[in-house]
Design an enzyme around this catalytic site. Structure first.
Site, PDB file in Angstrom:
ATOM      1  CD  GLU A 297      -2.760  -1.267  -0.087  1.00 35.92           C
ATOM      2  OE1 GLU A 297      -2.966  -0.244  -0.762  1.00 35.92           O
ATOM      3  OE2 GLU A 297      -3.174  -2.394  -0.413  1.00 35.92           O
TER       4      GLU A 297
ATOM      5  CG  HIS B 283      -1.175   1.312  -4.464  1.00 33.20           C
ATOM      6  ND1 HIS B 283      -1.157   1.210  -5.840  1.00 33.20           N
ATOM      7  CD2 HIS B 283      -1.699   0.139  -4.002  1.00 33.20           C
ATOM      8  CE1 HIS B 283      -1.647   0.033  -6.197  1.00 33.20           C
ATOM      9  NE2 HIS B 283      -1.978  -0.635  -5.103  1.00 33.20           N
TER      10      HIS B 283
END
Length: 681
Positions: free
Chosen positions: A466, A469
């Site tokens: 994550e 991202h």
């Protein structure tokens, strides 16, 4: 009105560097949502009207830039509300969000159906000035016109009306789907009062279950369907009936009563197929993939099928090995797979994943993750003063020298009212000197009492994923919001996230953060070697599982077309049968994973017809990581090249061109097969 409604005081283009601290998480109430969205839709419509009716000579600023920025305030408000509904949901907020989602979806659907707006952009594109725009502006203009065509600009009035209605119906159906899954997940609780039934459960998981029970004023050990609780139970509990209860509860979510998602799935598939047909496509896969790397459903399915064939023999071998090891009377059931797979792994590699937990405390992992990113990309990460949406949320800033590039929030632990899984989102894409603002959320093992949370290695990979991202958003320097950050093709968007997972397997990078919570020691060599040796354990099974999800996604969106009475049941059976072809054991008739498959059905588009993107991007990340590995892993030189060629570029160029600029060639599938142990280098 703006003074009393915090959602009307948002502006992504105004404010100083402290905009993250000004986001009104605590101030937003359900009653604010619909009035704000209605007002912001009216404001966006007025801005689009101004583009259409502009009396001055057409220019980039008064036509293209004005069109791009018309809905910025609405976009931010909807992002904020959707986020709050995901992390601090209440029945009132869910209802308000559902209404707002319907209004916003209807508005967004109408943009491409405005003939004067389409004409304004088209006339500018055909003008002398429009034809001579620099590459970035020209790309945005072309993509905008293509989006108009793809979203019905060339339809007659009747067709445009149908498209608008489809958008409204899709928004309503997908929102209800999500709410049903969340409610089913939150509602399930399994209280165990006999400690003897917890044999095999690691001490940490046992303590977490006990703490969960105490939090509900109960005595005993409480299990839920949140990932840390569920995975621990399925992997370690020796009590087979308990595992069966948990497995059945998890895999029959939203399959019964008022929350049965079967008919919603059929409705969503029908609406998507109708939309594709209305716009001239054979099916939804061809429609959705036209502007992605795969280009069409045939190519995506061929990619999935190719990997499936390369994986099948090893998958069958792994399945046979596990069955022989388990020797379960009557044969293995689905609730036996994780349990016996873990036991076989321990026997084969003398490796227990729980032995790694003490080396992965949350403070250590986050600190090491930040240190790694600082080494790779030449930035500095430090705490930032801003209040989040929950007391457990922290905020940080990413700096380059003294310049603040991005502020981001971190929300790591499960709780009631927060949806499962892990995700990153962008609140604000900053232009000029304005910093970006983002977040990443997860549902990893929470702390117990005053002790630091200790994570599994897979949970560590999730946080790295994550944050990848987040870096794609934070390090973007594209001066157009629509082409910046993570606004890229969905079969490309996972490259920056998945490449980060590789650093969780390398000694050089692990030693920066994997330190024993009590002693500060690095992972011992023997344990590290066992971890590495076990990396490809049942890799074919894991890959086949992902290919099953990709396969059922493409099959449903390409082949399912019988929407008469009982369509929901037929879609349910089709999905179960496809997934059974990729499963280690036979699946019971009521296996309903598809009814909680939020990737496909929780938004009008989401990963629909694009779940293959994870494997597609895995090919890219395995191949791209060879550049880091060949230069010492934590390589500032390769990191700089990766940042300049990919992380900073958003969608400013075709993904193929960006990738080839970094690697100097097209992607090579071999690296993924080697990493998975399915081929030799």
């Amino acid at each position: 009105m703006a003074e009393s409604n915090p959602l009307l005081a948002l502006n992504p283009d105004e404010g100083d560097a402290h905009r993250a601290a000004a986001l009104p998480f605590a101030a937003v109430e359900p009653a604010h949502v619909v009035p704000a969205v209605e007002a912001l839709i009216a404001k966006a419509n007025a801005a689009l009207d101004a583009v259409e009716e502009c009396a001055d000579a057409r220019s980039y600023e008064n036509t293209v830039a004005a069109y791009e920025g018309a809905s910025d305030e609405l976009d931010l408000a909807m992002t904020l509300v959707s986020h709050l509904e995901s992390v601090v949901s209440t029945p009132e907020l869910r209802q308000a969000h559902e209404q707002a989602q319907l209004l916003a979806s209807a508005f967004y659907a109408t943009i491409a159906l405005r003939p004067k707006l389409y004409a304004a952009l088209s006339s500018y594109a055909e003008s002398e000035e429009g034809s001579k725009q620099p590459p970035l502006r020209a790309r945005f203009l072309k993509k905008s016109l293509d989006a108009f065509k793809k979203n019905g600009a060339d339809l007659n009035d009747e067709g445009k009306g149908k498209l608008q209605q489809i958008a409204k119906d899709l928004a309503q159906a997908t929102t209800r789907f999500t709410q049903n899954v969340l409610a089913e997940t939150d509602e399930f609780e399994l209280l165990v009062e006999d400690e003897g039934r917890l044999a095999g459960l690691p001490d940490g998981a046992k303590a977490a279950a006990e703490a969960a029970a105490r939090a509900k004023d109960k005595s005993g050990w409480l299990f839920t369907l949140q990932a840390p609780s569920y995975i621990a139970a399925m992997t370690y509990l020796e009590d087979r009936p308990l595992r069966e209860t948990m497995w059945r509860a998890y895999n029959t979510r939203a399959t019964k009563g008022e929350r049965d998602n079967r008919n919603l799935i059929a409705d969503i598939l029908r609406l998507r197929r109708e939309k594709a047909a209305l716009l001239g496509f054979d099916d939804f896969a061809d429609f959705i993939l036209k502007d992605r790397m795969a280009k069409n459903g045939d190519r995506a399915f061929a990619f999935v099928d190719d990997l499936r064939q390369r994986t099948h023999e090893a998958f069958m071998r792994e399945t046979s090995e596990l069955e022989s090891f388990a020797k379960v009377d009557g044969g293995m059931a689905p609730w036996d797979v994780a349990f016996y797979a873990e036991r076989l792994r321990k026997e084969r590699f003398d490796f227990d994943d729980e032995a790694l937990r003490p080396y992965f405390s949350v403070p250590g992992v986050l600190g090491g993750l930040f240190e790694l990113v600082q080494s790779l990309y030449g930035v500095r990460i430090a705490p930032y003063e801003a209040e989040g949406w929950h007391e457990s949320v922290d905020c940080y800033g990413i700096y380059e020298g003294e310049r603040l590039l991005c502020t981001f929030f971190v929300d790591l632990f499960p709780r009631k009212g927060k949806r499962g899984g892990a995700w990153m989102n962008a609140f604000i894409y900053g232009l000029g000197d304005q910093p970006h603002v983002g977040l990443f959320c997860a549902n990893v093992t929470p702390p117990i009492g005053n002790k630091a949370a200790l994570l599994t290695h897979r949970e560590v990979e999730t946080l790295f994923h994550e944050f990848g991202h987040l870096l794609h958003h934070a390090l973007s320097d594209v001066p157009l919001r629509s082409l910046g950050g993570t606004n890229v093709a969905w079969d490309f968007v996972e490259l920056p996230s998945q490449i980060m997972e590789n650093f969780c397997w390398e000694r050089t990078s692990l030693d920066q953060f994997a330190r024993h919570v009590d002693t500060g020691d690095a992972i011992p060599d023997a344990l590290f070697e066992k971890m590495r040796a076990a990396r490809t354990y049942r890799a074919a099974t894991a890959q086949m599982r992902q290919l099953g999800f990709a396969n059922v996604d493409l099959r449903l969106h390409r082949e399912f077309a019988d929407f008469g009475e009982g369509a929901g049941d037929r879609a349910f059976v089709m999905a179960r049968d496809v997934l059974a072809e990729h499963a280690t054991t036979a699946l019971p008739d009521d296996y309903g994973m598809i009814c909680a498959f939020s990737h496909l059905f929780s938004s009008p588009v989401g990963y629909a017809a694009a779940y293959y993107s994870y494997k597609w991007a895995e090919v890219l990340d395995a191949d791209a990581f060879t550049a880091f590995a060949s230069d010492g892993v934590v390589s500032a030189k390769v990191g700089k090249a990766f940042r300049e060629a990919l992380l900073s570029k958003g969608d400013s160029d075709d993904p193929e061109a960006l990738y080839e600029r970094f690697m100097g060639r097209e992607p090579d599938l071999q690296a993924l097969l080697v990493r998975s142990g399915l081929a030799t280098s």
